[in-house]
Design a protein around this motif. Structure first.
Motif, PDB file in Angstrom:
ATOM      1  N   GLN A   2      -3.640   6.170   2.618  1.00 27.01           N
ATOM      2  CA  GLN A   2      -4.723   5.271   2.203  1.00 27.01           C
ATOM      3  C   GLN A   2      -4.368   4.612   0.871  1.00 27.01           C
ATOM      4  N   LEU A   3      -4.645   3.330   0.808  1.00 27.80           N
ATOM      5  CA  LEU A   3      -4.442   2.576  -0.420  1.00 27.80           C
ATOM      6  C   LEU A   3      -5.715   1.804  -0.714  1.00 27.80           C
ATOM      7  N   GLN A   4      -6.212   1.959  -1.917  1.00 24.76           N
ATOM      8  CA  GLN A   4      -7.465   1.321  -2.301  1.00 24.76           C
ATOM      9  C   GLN A   4      -7.234   0.464  -3.527  1.00 24.76           C
ATOM     10  N   ALA A   5      -7.258  -0.845  -3.309  1.00 23.69           N
ATOM     11  CA  ALA A   5      -7.038  -1.790  -4.404  1.00 23.69           C
ATOM     12  C   ALA A   5      -8.358  -2.217  -5.002  1.00 23.69           C
ATOM     13  N   SER A   6      -8.312  -2.504  -6.296  1.00 24.28           N
ATOM     14  CA  SER A   6      -9.499  -2.978  -6.992  1.00 24.28           C
ATOM     15  C   SER A   6      -9.069  -3.833  -8.170  1.00 24.28           C
ATOM     16  N   SER A  16      -6.161 -13.374 -17.943  1.00 19.32           N
ATOM     17  CA  SER A  16      -5.469 -12.180 -17.475  1.00 19.32           C
ATOM     18  C   SER A  16      -6.373 -11.364 -16.558  1.00 19.32           C
ATOM     19  N   GLN A  17      -5.727 -10.587 -15.726  1.00 19.12           N
ATOM     20  CA  GLN A  17      -6.454  -9.684 -14.848  1.00 19.12           C
ATOM     21  C   GLN A  17      -5.529  -8.524 -14.498  1.00 19.12           C
ATOM     22  N   ARG A  18      -6.121  -7.359 -14.275  1.00 20.85           N
ATOM     23  CA  ARG A  18      -5.341  -6.174 -13.930  1.00 20.85           C
ATOM     24  C   ARG A  18      -5.839  -5.618 -12.611  1.00 20.85           C
ATOM     25  N   LEU A  19      -4.937  -5.503 -11.680  1.00 24.42           N
ATOM     26  CA  LEU A  19      -5.248  -4.894 -10.401  1.00 24.42           C
ATOM     27  C   LEU A  19      -4.803  -3.441 -10.409  1.00 24.42           C
ATOM     28  N   SER A  20      -5.565  -2.602  -9.714  1.00 20.45           N
ATOM     29  CA  SER A  20      -5.238  -1.182  -9.592  1.00 20.45           C
ATOM     30  C   SER A  20      -5.217  -0.803  -8.124  1.00 20.45           C
ATOM     31  N   CYS A  21      -4.430   0.194  -7.804  1.00 22.24           N
ATOM     32  CA  CYS A  21      -4.351   0.672  -6.431  1.00 22.24           C
ATOM     33  C   CYS A  21      -4.201   2.184  -6.440  1.00 22.24           C
ATOM     34  N   LYS A  22      -5.173   2.835  -5.839  1.00 23.31           N
ATOM     35  CA  LYS A  22      -5.149   4.293  -5.706  1.00 23.31           C
ATOM     36  C   LYS A  22      -4.557   4.646  -4.353  1.00 23.31           C
ATOM     37  N   THR A  23      -3.590   5.542  -4.344  1.00 24.71           N
ATOM     38  CA  THR A  23      -2.893   5.903  -3.116  1.00 24.71           C
ATOM     39  C   THR A  23      -3.098   7.378  -2.818  1.00 24.71           C
ATOM     40  N   SER A  24      -3.240   7.691  -1.538  1.00 21.55           N
ATOM     41  CA  SER A  24      -3.344   9.084  -1.114  1.00 21.55           C
ATOM     42  C   SER A  24      -2.644   9.240   0.224  1.00 21.55           C
ATOM     43  N   GLY A  25      -2.290  10.485   0.545  1.00 18.30           N
ATOM     44  CA  GLY A  25      -1.674  10.767   1.835  1.00 18.30           C
ATOM     45  C   GLY A  25      -0.162  10.745   1.841  1.00 18.30           C
ATOM     46  N   ILE A  26       0.436  10.454   0.691  1.00 22.42           N
ATOM     47  CA  ILE A  26       1.887  10.462   0.597  1.00 22.42           C
ATOM     48  C   ILE A  26       2.292  11.158  -0.695  1.00 22.42           C
ATOM     49  N   MET A  33       6.430   1.220  -4.268  1.00 19.61           N
ATOM     50  CA  MET A  33       5.116   0.604  -4.121  1.00 19.61           C
ATOM     51  C   MET A  33       5.239  -0.891  -4.367  1.00 19.61           C
ATOM     52  N   ALA A  34       4.360  -1.639  -3.726  1.00 21.38           N
ATOM     53  CA  ALA A  34       4.464  -3.091  -3.845  1.00 21.38           C
ATOM     54  C   ALA A  34       3.094  -3.752  -3.854  1.00 21.38           C
ATOM     55  N   TRP A  35       3.068  -4.921  -4.440  1.00 25.88           N
ATOM     56  CA  TRP A  35       1.912  -5.816  -4.357  1.00 25.88           C
ATOM     57  C   TRP A  35       2.362  -7.064  -3.604  1.00 25.88           C
ATOM     58  N   TYR A  36       1.562  -7.442  -2.625  1.00 26.86           N
ATOM     59  CA  TYR A  36       1.742  -8.678  -1.892  1.00 26.86           C
ATOM     60  C   TYR A  36       0.510  -9.552  -2.127  1.00 26.86           C
ATOM     61  N   ARG A  37       0.639 -10.822  -1.767  1.00 32.00           N
ATOM     62  CA  ARG A  37      -0.528 -11.696  -1.803  1.00 32.00           C
ATOM     63  C   ARG A  37      -0.455 -12.696  -0.664  1.00 32.00           C
ATOM     64  N   GLN A  38      -1.639 -13.168  -0.292  1.00 33.22           N
ATOM     65  CA  GLN A  38      -1.721 -14.172   0.765  1.00 33.22           C
ATOM     66  C   GLN A  38      -2.758 -15.207   0.390  1.00 33.22           C
ATOM     67  N   ALA A  39      -2.298 -16.434   0.230  1.00 33.52           N
ATOM     68  CA  ALA A  39      -3.182 -17.556  -0.057  1.00 33.52           C
ATOM     69  C   ALA A  39      -3.605 -18.198   1.263  1.00 33.52           C
ATOM     70  N   PRO A  40      -4.725 -18.891   1.273  1.00 30.84           N
ATOM     71  CA  PRO A  40      -5.196 -19.518   2.520  1.00 30.84           C
ATOM     72  C   PRO A  40      -4.143 -20.432   3.136  1.00 30.84           C
ATOM     73  N   GLY A  41      -3.877 -20.242   4.420  1.00 28.88           N
ATOM     74  CA  GLY A  41      -2.929 -21.091   5.129  1.00 28.88           C
ATOM     75  C   GLY A  41      -1.476 -20.753   4.902  1.00 28.88           C
ATOM     76  N   LEU A  42      -1.209 -19.734   4.102  1.00 25.90           N
ATOM     77  CA  LEU A  42       0.168 -19.375   3.798  1.00 25.90           C
ATOM     78  C   LEU A  42       0.474 -17.968   4.286  1.00 25.90           C
ATOM     79  N   CYS A  94      -2.096  -4.078  -1.933  1.00 28.13           N
ATOM     80  CA  CYS A  94      -1.221  -2.973  -2.313  1.00 28.13           C
ATOM     81  C   CYS A  94      -0.562  -2.460  -1.038  1.00 28.13           C
ATOM     82  N   SER A  95       0.710  -2.073  -1.121  1.00 27.75           N
ATOM     83  CA  SER A  95       1.411  -1.676   0.091  1.00 27.75           C
ATOM     84  C   SER A  95       2.517  -0.672  -0.203  1.00 27.75           C
TER      85      SER A  95
END
Length: 114
Positions: A2-6, A16-26, A33-42, A94-95
């Motif tokens: 499980q990965l929980q981003a916030s 500025s902004q800070r993203l966090s990701c809590k991981t469990s199960g591993i 660990m990685a951060w991805y992003r997806q913009a509309p249409g991309l 988060c991935s």
């Protein structure tokens, strides 16, 4: 796994902004660990990744502005985003890869206004 981003939200360009990701199960400290992003249409794109060793890799468009980090004691991965631009607007995910399968957290929306 499980990965929980916030941490997403609305921010003005240059901010500025800070993203966090809590991981469990591993066994977190052993996993890249990685951060991805997806913009509309991309397509979803890799933004930053951090190896178990702490080595990092960034896509060219965020180099010098974004910093990925990890806290193995808390099973957390972070993405510090500075000098944000409207083109950074996207849903951020988060991935990690576990036993040959890629896992995704629920995305968090980042909107940068001009």
């Amino acid at each position: 796994v499980q990965l929980q981003a916030s941490g997403g939200g609305l921010v003005q360009a240059g901010g500025s902004q800070r993203l966090s990701c809590k991981t469990s199960g591993i066994a977190f400290k052993f996993h890249r660990m990685a951060w991805y992003r997806q913009a509309p249409g991309l397509q979803r794109e890799l933004v930053a990744e951090i190896a178990s060793s702490g080595a990092t890799n960034y896509t060219d468009s965020v180099k010098g502005r974004f910093t990925i980090s990890r806290d193995n004691a808390r099973n957390m991965v972070y993405l510090q985003m500075n000098s944000l631009k409207p083109e950074d607007t996207a849903v951020y995910y988060c991935s990690t890869n576990y036993k040959g399968e890629r896992y995704w957290g629920r995305g968090t929306q980042v909107t940068v206004s001009s």
